[in-house]
Design an enzyme around this catalytic site. Structure first.
Site, PDB file in Angstrom:
ATOM      1  N   GLU A 158      67.320  55.582 -54.512  1.00  0.00           N
ATOM      2  CA  GLU A 158      68.253  55.545 -53.384  1.00  0.00           C
ATOM      3  C   GLU A 158      68.218  56.812 -52.538  1.00  0.00           C
ATOM      4  O   GLU A 158      69.213  57.551 -52.466  1.00  0.00           O
ATOM      5  CB  GLU A 158      69.680  55.298 -53.897  1.00  0.00           C
ATOM      6  CG  GLU A 158      69.848  53.986 -54.616  1.00  0.00           C
ATOM      7  CD  GLU A 158      71.311  53.632 -54.896  1.00  0.00           C
ATOM      8  OE1 GLU A 158      72.203  54.416 -54.535  1.00  0.00           O
ATOM      9  OE2 GLU A 158      71.566  52.560 -55.456  1.00  0.00           O
ATOM     10  N   GLU A 178      68.913  47.909 -59.921  1.00  0.00           N
ATOM     11  CA  GLU A 178      70.318  48.088 -60.321  1.00  0.00           C
ATOM     12  C   GLU A 178      71.133  46.954 -59.749  1.00  0.00           C
ATOM     13  O   GLU A 178      70.935  46.555 -58.595  1.00  0.00           O
ATOM     14  CB  GLU A 178      70.932  49.393 -59.771  1.00  0.00           C
ATOM     15  CG  GLU A 178      70.467  50.642 -60.440  1.00  0.00           C
ATOM     16  CD  GLU A 178      71.081  51.906 -59.824  1.00  0.00           C
ATOM     17  OE1 GLU A 178      72.203  51.826 -59.258  1.00  0.00           O
ATOM     18  OE2 GLU A 178      70.428  52.944 -59.895  1.00  0.00           O
TER      19      GLU A 178
HETATM   20  C1  FCB Z   1      74.028  53.594 -57.360  1.00  0.00           C
HETATM   21  C2  FCB Z   1      73.397  54.722 -58.134  1.00  0.00           C
HETATM   22  C3  FCB Z   1      73.750  54.723 -59.588  1.00  0.00           C
HETATM   23  C4  FCB Z   1      75.179  54.314 -59.829  1.00  0.00           C
HETATM   24  C5  FCB Z   1      75.525  53.057 -59.090  1.00  0.00           C
HETATM   25  C6  FCB Z   1      76.919  52.561 -59.300  1.00  0.00           C
HETATM   26  O1  FCB Z   1      74.167  53.990 -56.030  1.00  0.00           O
HETATM   27  O2  FCB Z   1      71.995  54.672 -58.037  1.00  0.00           O
HETATM   28  O3  FCB Z   1      73.445  55.994 -60.107  1.00  0.00           O
HETATM   29  O4  FCB Z   1      76.028  55.357 -59.552  1.00  0.00           O
HETATM   30  O5  FCB Z   1      75.297  53.219 -57.729  1.00  0.00           O
END
Ligand code: FCB
Length: 439
Positions: free
Chosen positions: A158, A347
């Site tokens: 990210e 994620e």
């Molecule tokens: C993302 C991050 C991760 C975590 C989630 C909830 O932005 O990559 O580390 O904090 O959100």
């Protein structure tokens, strides 16, 4: 079948910040600033996973995951961000990789999940070109050691967060509020990714090097300004995807002052795969002060006309709208823009208040609906290779400290004892069924 895993990051779970030669990171420093972390907490101990990897490994085994996404802490490997590797730092990840492979779990490392060595920040951080070059050296130290057993690498997690939450909104480390520096940081993150990817492939022929982006559909509410929608989409999504797909930045954005001729040629086509982190769609509402959804900060979109975030219920405890169709949409859109590039959901998950002993049905519902969205995308031909739930453990949620819990497993604050939630058992069943059904 696609792979099913869980994801974590070094800073959020490891703790042990002063152990075995680890140097300080920007996040260690950021946590000391008054008001930076909502509950005034820090990650000095975190889940103590540095010392408790065996417990975490048992949890991974219990889930039956095919892969584990973790990150390597740059300040463990190079305490000052440059120079030879700290042997103890590399040894930690080396052992982790062996232990995972012993259990038949694919190690899936990310090289940079936000914990920049503080010494590099003192020399200018990501807005300085040298940081991209230092990242290449660091990456090669790690892949030189682990790349004989690990074929697939993520360079960055990210980069939008590092660049814009870190340098424009100032709500993440390093806490700067200089929009021009945010665009320079974005450029150097992409350049660092591209240079590292090329160097890793040269060092390890056959390595697959990608990066992880937080992409999301940007939707307009009836009172939302279309110009704001376009500006948010440009900074959040297109800056990254256009650079990778076409070697250019969206025309609506300022050209980063730091960009040099030829840089974007290196970025174009530099991702062997792309990871999508998806939590929520964005809804752009009336031009009003921010509605202050957690982690959605209007200041992170320099140049956008005034707007507010207008998430619609149901919301998670982050204030993020739950809408699995956004995941399907973003997978289709990313596949359209990057044809032939394998995708992964690196994620996906949800924070809810989980009182001890109460089944976390909300989280199960969230995961189930998003896994169905992935199934639909796969059935429609989108090349999704893996899905990683965020997160194995409740952990240090950056500026939200310990107030937001995303884990399939709770961690008791005093004892650090791991207590699986109902979602842990649910996900284990889901994976087991998929394994049975796969040819
Ligand atoms: C993302 C991050 C991760 C975590 C989630 C909830 O932005 O990559 O580390 O904090 O959100």
């Amino acid at each position: 079948m696609i792979g099913y895993g869980v994801a974590t990051s070094a800073y959020q779970i490891e703790g042990a910040v002063d152990v075995d030669g680890r140097g300080p990171s920007t996040w260690d420093e950021f946590c000391t600033r008054a008001g930076a972390i909502v509950d005034g907490s820090d990650a000095r101990v975190a889940c103590d996973s540095y010392h408790r990897f065996d417990e975490d490994l048992a949890l991974l085994e219990g889930l039956g995951v095919t892969a584990y996404r973790f990150s390597v802490a740059w300040p463990r490997v190079q305490p000052t961000g440059r120079g030879p590797a700290n042997p103890a730092g590399l040894a930690y990840y080396d052992r982790m990789v062996d232990r995972l492979l012993d259990k038949g779990i694919r190690p899936f490392p990310t090289l940079f999940h936000w914990d920049l060595p503080l010494a590099l920040e003192d020399e200018g951080g990501w807005p300085a070109r040298d940081t991209a070059l230092r990242f290449v050296d660091y990456a090669l130290l790690v892949t030189g050691r682990l790349g004989d057993r690990v074929p697939t690498w993520a360079t960055l997690n990210e980069p939008w967060c590092t660049a814009f939450l870190g340098h424009a909104a100032g709500v993440f480390a390093p806490g700067r509020r200089e929009p021009a520096a945010a665009f320079d940081a974005a450029h150097h993150l992409l350049l660092g990714h591209a240079l590292a990817a090329a160097a890793i492939r040269e060092q390890r022929p056959g390595a697959e090097v990608g990066l992880v982006l937080n992409l999301t559909p940007v939707r307009r509410e009836p009172d939302g300004d279309p110009v704001a929608v376009e500006a948010v989409d440009a900074v959040q999504n297109r800056l990254w995807v256009d650079a990778l797909a076409d070697g250019r930045y969206p025309a609506v954005l300022p050209v980063p002052g730091a960009a040099r001729a030829g840089d974007l040629e290196l970025v174009r086509g530099s991702a062997d795969w792309v990871g999508v982190n998806y939590y929520t769609p964005f809804r752009i509402g009336a031009p009003a002060p921010a509605t202050d959804a957690v982690g959605q900060d209007v200041d992170a979109y320099p140049g956008a006309p005034d707007f507010s975030f207008a998430p619609r219920p149901p919301l998670t405890s982050m204030g993020w709208e739950v809408d699995a169709s956004g995941l399907e949409e973003v997978l289709h859109e990313t596949a359209r823009r990057l044809p032939g590039v394998p995708l992964r959901v690196t994620e996906n998950g949800a924070a809810f208040r989980d009182p001890a002993g109460v089944p976390d049905e909300d989280r199960i519902g969230y995961l189930a609906s998003h896994l169905e969205a992935v199934d639909r995308a796969v059935a429609a031909g989108v090349p999704v290779h893996d899905y990683f739930a965020w997160s194995l453990l409740d952990n240090f949620e950056w500026a939200q400290g310990w107030t937001q819990t995303f884990g399939l497993v709770a961690v008791e604050p005093e004892t650090l004892r791991r207590v699986p939630k109902a979602s842990y058992g649910w996900y284990a069943d889901h994976i087991a069924k998929r394994r049975l059904l796969s040819p």
